[in-house]
Design a protein around this motif. Structure first.
Motif, PDB file in Angstrom:
ATOM      1  N   PRO A 253       0.811  -1.225   0.000  1.00 55.38           N
ATOM      2  CA  PRO A 253       0.000   0.000   0.000  1.00 55.38           C
ATOM      3  C   PRO A 253       0.846   1.277   0.000  1.00 55.38           C
ATOM      4  N   ALA A 254       1.919   1.295   0.731  1.00 62.57           N
ATOM      5  CA  ALA A 254       2.764   2.495   0.768  1.00 62.57           C
ATOM      6  C   ALA A 254       3.387   2.779  -0.597  1.00 62.57           C
ATOM      7  N   ASP A 255       3.917   1.743  -1.246  1.00 61.95           N
ATOM      8  CA  ASP A 255       4.540   1.937  -2.557  1.00 61.95           C
ATOM      9  C   ASP A 255       3.501   2.265  -3.626  1.00 61.95           C
ATOM     10  N   ALA A 256       2.364   1.583  -3.580  1.00 65.67           N
ATOM     11  CA  ALA A 256       1.309   1.819  -4.567  1.00 65.67           C
ATOM     12  C   ALA A 256       0.754   3.232  -4.423  1.00 65.67           C
ATOM     13  N   ARG A 257       0.521   3.647  -3.194  1.00 67.42           N
ATOM     14  CA  ARG A 257       0.008   4.999  -2.951  1.00 67.42           C
ATOM     15  C   ARG A 257       1.010   6.040  -3.428  1.00 67.42           C
ATOM     16  N   ALA A 258       2.267   5.836  -3.155  1.00 68.72           N
ATOM     17  CA  ALA A 258       3.303   6.785  -3.594  1.00 68.72           C
ATOM     18  C   ALA A 258       3.358   6.845  -5.116  1.00 68.72           C
ATOM     19  N   ALA A 259       3.276   5.697  -5.770  1.00 67.32           N
ATOM     20  CA  ALA A 259       3.316   5.665  -7.236  1.00 67.32           C
ATOM     21  C   ALA A 259       2.095   6.367  -7.830  1.00 67.32           C
ATOM     22  N   MET A 260       0.919   6.092  -7.284  1.00 70.97           N
ATOM     23  CA  MET A 260      -0.299   6.707  -7.819  1.00 70.97           C
ATOM     24  C   MET A 260      -0.283   8.208  -7.595  1.00 70.97           C
ATOM     25  N   ARG A 261       0.243   8.636  -6.486  1.00 72.76           N
ATOM     26  CA  ARG A 261       0.350  10.073  -6.234  1.00 72.76           C
ATOM     27  C   ARG A 261       1.240  10.738  -7.284  1.00 72.76           C
ATOM     28  N   ARG A 262       2.318  10.074  -7.675  1.00 68.91           N
ATOM     29  CA  ARG A 262       3.186  10.621  -8.730  1.00 68.91           C
ATOM     30  C   ARG A 262       2.463  10.622 -10.078  1.00 68.91           C
ATOM     31  N   ILE A 263       1.741   9.550 -10.365  1.00 66.19           N
ATOM     32  CA  ILE A 263       0.978   9.480 -11.611  1.00 66.19           C
ATOM     33  C   ILE A 263      -0.032  10.629 -11.664  1.00 66.19           C
ATOM     34  N   ASN A 264      -0.703  10.882 -10.551  1.00 70.52           N
ATOM     35  CA  ASN A 264      -1.705  11.945 -10.508  1.00 70.52           C
ATOM     36  C   ASN A 264      -1.089  13.318 -10.755  1.00 70.52           C
ATOM     37  N   VAL A 265       0.161  13.498 -10.371  1.00 72.24           N
ATOM     38  CA  VAL A 265       0.850  14.763 -10.645  1.00 72.24           C
ATOM     39  C   VAL A 265       1.259  14.825 -12.117  1.00 72.24           C
ATOM     40  N   ARG A 266       1.852  13.759 -12.603  1.00 70.00           N
ATOM     41  CA  ARG A 266       2.414  13.757 -13.964  1.00 70.00           C
ATOM     42  C   ARG A 266       1.347  13.772 -15.060  1.00 70.00           C
ATOM     43  N   ILE A 267       0.165  13.249 -14.766  1.00 68.11           N
ATOM     44  CA  ILE A 267      -0.858  13.215 -15.820  1.00 68.11           C
ATOM     45  C   ILE A 267      -1.415  14.604 -16.099  1.00 68.11           C
ATOM     46  N   GLN A 268      -1.219  15.515 -15.176  1.00 69.17           N
ATOM     47  CA  GLN A 268      -1.691  16.888 -15.378  1.00 69.17           C
ATOM     48  C   GLN A 268      -0.673  17.649 -16.228  1.00 69.17           C
ATOM     49  N   ASN A 269      -0.652  17.312 -17.502  1.00 63.06           N
ATOM     50  CA  ASN A 269       0.274  17.931 -18.446  1.00 63.06           C
ATOM     51  C   ASN A 269      -0.528  18.478 -19.621  1.00 63.06           C
ATOM     52  N   PRO A 270       0.068  19.364 -20.411  1.00 60.45           N
ATOM     53  CA  PRO A 270      -0.687  20.008 -21.488  1.00 60.45           C
ATOM     54  C   PRO A 270      -1.310  19.050 -22.506  1.00 60.45           C
ATOM     55  N   VAL A 271      -0.616  17.990 -22.854  1.00 59.89           N
ATOM     56  CA  VAL A 271      -1.156  17.065 -23.856  1.00 59.89           C
ATOM     57  C   VAL A 271      -2.399  16.366 -23.316  1.00 59.89           C
ATOM     58  N   PHE A 272      -2.297  15.822 -22.110  1.00 59.43           N
ATOM     59  CA  PHE A 272      -3.461  15.155 -21.516  1.00 59.43           C
ATOM     60  C   PHE A 272      -4.616  16.131 -21.358  1.00 59.43           C
ATOM     61  N   LEU A 273      -4.341  17.300 -20.789  1.00 63.11           N
ATOM     62  CA  LEU A 273      -5.414  18.258 -20.528  1.00 63.11           C
ATOM     63  C   LEU A 273      -6.070  18.736 -21.820  1.00 63.11           C
ATOM     64  N   LEU A 274      -5.284  18.899 -22.891  1.00 61.67           N
ATOM     65  CA  LEU A 274      -5.851  19.297 -24.171  1.00 61.67           C
ATOM     66  C   LEU A 274      -6.813  18.236 -24.695  1.00 61.67           C
ATOM     67  N   VAL A 275      -6.395  16.982 -24.649  1.00 67.02           N
ATOM     68  CA  VAL A 275      -7.261  15.903 -25.150  1.00 67.02           C
ATOM     69  C   VAL A 275      -8.467  15.716 -24.240  1.00 67.02           C
ATOM     70  N   PHE A 276      -8.245  15.650 -22.936  1.00 66.25           N
ATOM     71  CA  PHE A 276      -9.325  15.400 -21.978  1.00 66.25           C
ATOM     72  C   PHE A 276     -10.375  16.512 -21.996  1.00 66.25           C
ATOM     73  N   ALA A 277      -9.940  17.749 -21.787  1.00 62.39           N
ATOM     74  CA  ALA A 277     -10.878  18.874 -21.740  1.00 62.39           C
ATOM     75  C   ALA A 277     -11.318  19.287 -23.147  1.00 62.39           C
ATOM     76  N   GLY A 278     -10.391  19.232 -24.096  1.00 63.27           N
ATOM     77  CA  GLY A 278     -10.731  19.615 -25.464  1.00 63.27           C
ATOM     78  C   GLY A 278     -11.814  18.733 -26.055  1.00 63.27           C
ATOM     79  N   THR A 279     -11.761  17.457 -25.750  1.00 63.55           N
ATOM     80  CA  THR A 279     -12.790  16.541 -26.257  1.00 63.55           C
ATOM     81  C   THR A 279     -14.145  16.866 -25.635  1.00 63.55           C
ATOM     82  N   ALA A 280     -14.148  17.296 -24.389  1.00 59.86           N
ATOM     83  CA  ALA A 280     -15.411  17.706 -23.760  1.00 59.86           C
ATOM     84  C   ALA A 280     -15.978  18.945 -24.456  1.00 59.86           C
ATOM     85  N   VAL A 281     -15.119  19.897 -24.750  1.00 61.94           N
ATOM     86  CA  VAL A 281     -15.566  21.105 -25.467  1.00 61.94           C
ATOM     87  C   VAL A 281     -16.091  20.732 -26.852  1.00 61.94           C
TER      88      VAL A 281
END
Length: 134
Positions: free
Chosen positions: A35-63
């Protein structure tokens, strides 16, 4: 098909693939960790996924899906907007925020609930993709 609907179709497919990858590989892989390692990894993933390419596709597709509503693509647009964008904002993001604030004991609950809702997001994106195509 207009360029807007084409881009909404592609965006829905990209997001379906991303959510599928998390359901099929990322979350099962994290489940194999402590749990400690998985939580730490997911926390990093949650930070790294907030990037311009992801946000453009995710939010842009909604628009684009919203614009598509006015072009008659009501089902596809709603599937993406509600099943991906709204669900992410209302369910998955709050769970990610809670993961930041809690200890490792929350991990098993997070893993099962987050993954379940991720399956729903993936299916909604896949259904939106199919509806755009038909």
């Amino acid at each position: 098909m207009t360029i807007i609907l084409l881009l909404a179709t592609v965006g829905s497919g990209l997001m379906a693939g991303l959510f599928f990858s998390f359901s099929a590989a990322v979350m099962p892989g994290l489940a194999d960790l402590s749990p400690a390692d998985a939580r730490a990894a997911m926390r990093r993933i949650n930070v790294r996924i907030q990037n311009p390419v992801f946000l453009l596709v995710f939010a842009g597709t909604a628009v684009l899906g919203g614009i598509g509503l006015f072009a008659g693509e009501i089902i596809a647009g709603l599937l993406y907007i509600i099943g991906s964008f709204v669900l992410t904002m209302v369910v998955n993001v709050p769970m990610n925020n809670r993961l930041e604030r809690t200890d490792d004991a929350y991990w098993p609950t997070y893993l099962s609930r987050w993954t379940l809702w991720n399956h729903v997001r993936g299916l909604a994106c896949l259904a939106a993709l199919v509806m755009y195509l038909v």
